[in-house]
Motif scaffolding. Structure first.
Motif, PDB file in Angstrom:
ATOM      1  N   LEU A 139       0.782  -1.395  -0.113  1.00 33.77           N
ATOM      2  CA  LEU A 139      -0.139  -0.122   0.143  1.00 33.77           C
ATOM      3  C   LEU A 139       0.772   1.218   0.056  1.00 33.77           C
ATOM      4  O   LEU A 139       0.532   2.264  -0.610  1.00 33.77           O
ATOM      5  N   ALA A 140       2.033   1.335   0.730  1.00 30.45           N
ATOM      6  CA  ALA A 140       2.857   2.381   0.787  1.00 30.45           C
ATOM      7  C   ALA A 140       3.507   2.531  -0.458  1.00 30.45           C
ATOM      8  O   ALA A 140       3.556   3.751  -1.037  1.00 30.45           O
ATOM      9  N   ARG A 141       3.836   1.634  -1.227  1.00 30.17           N
ATOM     10  CA  ARG A 141       4.439   1.962  -2.697  1.00 30.17           C
ATOM     11  C   ARG A 141       3.199   2.463  -3.695  1.00 30.17           C
ATOM     12  O   ARG A 141       3.641   3.243  -4.312  1.00 30.17           O
ATOM     13  N   HIS A 142       2.124   1.874  -3.313  1.00 33.51           N
ATOM     14  CA  HIS A 142       0.997   2.398  -4.485  1.00 33.51           C
ATOM     15  C   HIS A 142       0.905   3.883  -3.986  1.00 33.51           C
ATOM     16  O   HIS A 142       0.623   4.630  -5.066  1.00 33.51           O
ATOM     17  N   LEU A 143       1.004   4.069  -2.900  1.00 34.93           N
ATOM     18  CA  LEU A 143       0.703   5.678  -2.542  1.00 34.93           C
ATOM     19  C   LEU A 143       1.896   6.533  -3.166  1.00 34.93           C
ATOM     20  O   LEU A 143       1.665   7.663  -3.554  1.00 34.93           O
ATOM     21  N   GLU A 163       2.682   5.128  10.825  1.00 35.91           N
ATOM     22  CA  GLU A 163       3.458   5.410   9.339  1.00 35.91           C
ATOM     23  C   GLU A 163       2.647   5.544   7.963  1.00 35.91           C
ATOM     24  O   GLU A 163       2.927   6.325   7.446  1.00 35.91           O
ATOM     25  N   LEU A 164       1.730   4.556   8.068  1.00 33.06           N
ATOM     26  CA  LEU A 164       0.874   4.639   7.098  1.00 33.06           C
ATOM     27  C   LEU A 164      -0.132   5.709   7.114  1.00 33.06           C
ATOM     28  O   LEU A 164      -0.323   6.408   6.035  1.00 33.06           O
ATOM     29  N   LEU A 165      -0.512   6.004   8.206  1.00 30.72           N
ATOM     30  CA  LEU A 165      -1.412   7.106   8.449  1.00 30.72           C
ATOM     31  C   LEU A 165      -0.883   8.353   7.952  1.00 30.72           C
ATOM     32  O   LEU A 165      -1.604   9.336   7.336  1.00 30.72           O
ATOM     33  N   GLU A 166       0.323   8.435   8.188  1.00 33.93           N
ATOM     34  CA  GLU A 166       0.987   9.877   8.117  1.00 33.93           C
ATOM     35  C   GLU A 166       1.317   9.745   6.561  1.00 33.93           C
ATOM     36  O   GLU A 166       0.968  10.965   6.091  1.00 33.93           O
ATOM     37  N   LYS A 167       1.751   8.803   5.836  1.00 34.13           N
ATOM     38  CA  LYS A 167       1.956   9.015   4.343  1.00 34.13           C
ATOM     39  C   LYS A 167       0.534   9.019   3.586  1.00 34.13           C
ATOM     40  O   LYS A 167       0.259   9.949   2.779  1.00 34.13           O
ATOM     41  N   THR A 168      -0.373   8.620   4.123  1.00 37.13           N
ATOM     42  CA  THR A 168      -1.926   8.589   3.636  1.00 37.13           C
ATOM     43  C   THR A 168      -2.310  10.293   3.679  1.00 37.13           C
ATOM     44  O   THR A 168      -2.915  10.877   2.654  1.00 37.13           O
ATOM     45  N   SER A 169      -2.054  10.670   4.987  1.00 38.56           N
ATOM     46  CA  SER A 169      -2.373  12.177   5.338  1.00 38.56           C
ATOM     47  C   SER A 169      -1.763  12.978   4.376  1.00 38.56           C
ATOM     48  O   SER A 169      -2.113  14.074   3.830  1.00 38.56           O
ATOM     49  N   ILE A 214      -6.718  -1.297   0.359  1.00 36.98           N
ATOM     50  CA  ILE A 214      -7.355  -0.170   0.935  1.00 36.98           C
ATOM     51  C   ILE A 214      -8.221  -0.400   2.317  1.00 36.98           C
ATOM     52  O   ILE A 214      -8.187   0.272   3.214  1.00 36.98           O
ATOM     53  N   GLU A 215      -8.883  -1.365   1.944  1.00 40.68           N
ATOM     54  CA  GLU A 215      -9.812  -1.963   3.039  1.00 40.68           C
ATOM     55  C   GLU A 215      -9.321  -2.530   4.325  1.00 40.68           C
ATOM     56  O   GLU A 215     -10.096  -2.751   5.463  1.00 40.68           O
ATOM     57  N   GLN A 216      -8.331  -3.360   3.989  1.00 39.84           N
ATOM     58  CA  GLN A 216      -7.820  -4.518   5.059  1.00 39.84           C
ATOM     59  C   GLN A 216      -6.369  -4.321   5.311  1.00 39.84           C
ATOM     60  O   GLN A 216      -6.003  -4.964   6.585  1.00 39.84           O
ATOM     61  N   ALA A 217      -5.795  -3.196   5.181  1.00 41.98           N
ATOM     62  CA  ALA A 217      -4.240  -2.890   5.478  1.00 41.98           C
ATOM     63  C   ALA A 217      -4.287  -2.422   6.905  1.00 41.98           C
ATOM     64  O   ALA A 217      -5.197  -1.612   7.366  1.00 41.98           O
ATOM     65  N   PRO A 218      -3.304  -2.986   7.553  1.00 45.29           N
ATOM     66  CA  PRO A 218      -3.156  -2.283   9.077  1.00 45.29           C
ATOM     67  C   PRO A 218      -3.041  -0.835   9.002  1.00 45.29           C
ATOM     68  O   PRO A 218      -2.109  -0.332   8.077  1.00 45.29           O
ATOM     69  N   ARG A 219      -3.452  -0.133   9.983  1.00 44.47           N
ATOM     70  CA  ARG A 219      -3.579   1.208   9.956  1.00 44.47           C
ATOM     71  C   ARG A 219      -2.286   1.855  11.002  1.00 44.47           C
ATOM     72  O   ARG A 219      -2.668   2.190  12.206  1.00 44.47           O
ATOM     73  N   SER A 220      -0.960   1.496  10.511  1.00 44.93           N
ATOM     74  CA  SER A 220      -0.011   1.853  11.275  1.00 44.93           C
ATOM     75  C   SER A 220       0.243   3.206  11.313  1.00 44.93           C
ATOM     76  O   SER A 220      -0.325   4.129  10.330  1.00 44.93           O
TER      77      SER A 220
END
Length: 215
Positions: free
Chosen positions: A73-77, A130-136, A122-128
Motif C-alpha cells: 500500500l505504501a508503494r501504491h501511494l 507510518e501509513l496514516l502519516e503517508k496517507t495524510s 485499502i480496506e484491510q491493510a493495518p493502519r500503522s
C-alpha cells in the motif's frame, strides 16, 4: 488483523542486488496471493509458495503478512504521489475540463493494474502510524493542488475554494476506488467522462449560496 508475529516493519533492508530481487519476488507473490485469495486466506505460506522460497526466508524479510500488505500500500501511494507531482508540473493553463480530466484519469489509471488487490490494500491493510502519516500527506498534497487550481483558474466559480478542493479530492478518490474495484466495475472511460462532467459543472457553475473562501 495480525498474523501472530509482531511488527509491521520489514526485517531486512536489502543491501545486495540478489536480496533486493528476493524482496521484489515476495512483494509480487503477495500481490498475486492477496488478489486471488483475499486478505484472510492470503497466508504467508501461500506467499512463500508463490515466491518459490521457504517460509523461513520470507520471515527474514517480513515479520508477517501485515507488513507485506502495508509495504504494498505504501508503494501504491508513492506511485500516486510521483504521478501527481508530474501532473502539477505540466505546462500552460488548460481549459478547466481538460485539467479535471487529467486529474480524474490519473486516479483511474492508478487503480487499473489490479483493482482487487487495491480493494484488499485499502480496506484491510493495518493502519500503522507510518501509513496514516503517508496517507495524510498524500491527501494534503492533492487537496493543496486542487485548491490552487480552483483559486487560479479563470473558469472556476465556486465560493469556498477550501471546501471545493476537499470535495473534489474525496469524490474522485472514493468513487474511483469503489466503482473500479467493485464486483461489477464501471467501464473506466465512461466513469471518467461522467466524473469530468460532474466536477467541471460543479466548479464552473458558480456559487450556490453564501460563504467565502476559507482562510
Amino acid at each position: 488483523m495480525t498474523s501472530g508475529r509482531g511488527g509491521l516493519q520489514p526485517r531486512k533492508q536489502p543491501r545486495q542486488a540478489r536480496a533486493e530481487l528476493t524482496r521484489q519476488r515476495i512483494l509480487a507473490a503477495a500481490a498475486h496471493v492477496f488478489a486471488e485469495y483475499g486478505y484472510a486466506a492470503g497466508t504467508t505460506n501461500r506467499i512463500a509458495e508463490q515466491a518459490q522460497i521457504s517460509i523461513g526466508s520470507l520471515y527474514q524479510y517480513y515479520p508477517n503478512k501485515d507488513a507485506i500488505l502495508m509495504e504494498l500500500l505504501a508503494r501504491h501511494l508513492e506511485v500516486g504521489m510521483a504521478a501527481a507531482a508530474r501532473q502539477q508540473d505540466e505546462g500552460p493553463l488548460r481549459p478547466l475540463e481538460d485539467v479535471i480530466r487529467g486529474y480524474v484519469r490519473l486516479a483511474i489509471d492508478n487503480h487499473l493494474d489490479d483493482p482487487q488487490l487495491l480493494r484488499v490494500m485499502i480496506e484491510q491493510a493495518p493502519r500503522s502510524p507510518e501509513l496514516l502519516e503517508k496517507t495524510s500527506r498524500y491527501q494534503q498534497a492533492r487537496t493543496a493542488y486542487v485548491r490552487k487550481l480552483i483559486e487560479d483558474h479563470p473558469e472556476s466559480r465556486v465560493a469556498d475554494v477550501h471546501i471545493a478542493a476537499r470535495l473534489v479530492v474525496s469524490t474522485v478518490e472514493l468513487l474511483v476506488h469503489q466503482l473500479i474495484a467493485a464486483p461489477d466495475p464501471l467501464d473506466p472511460a465512461r466513469l471518467e467522462n461522467e466524473l469530468v462532467t460532474m466536477l467541471t459543472g460543479y466548479l464552473a457553475g458558480g456559487p450556490q449560496g453564501g460563504g467565502g473562501a476559507a482562510p
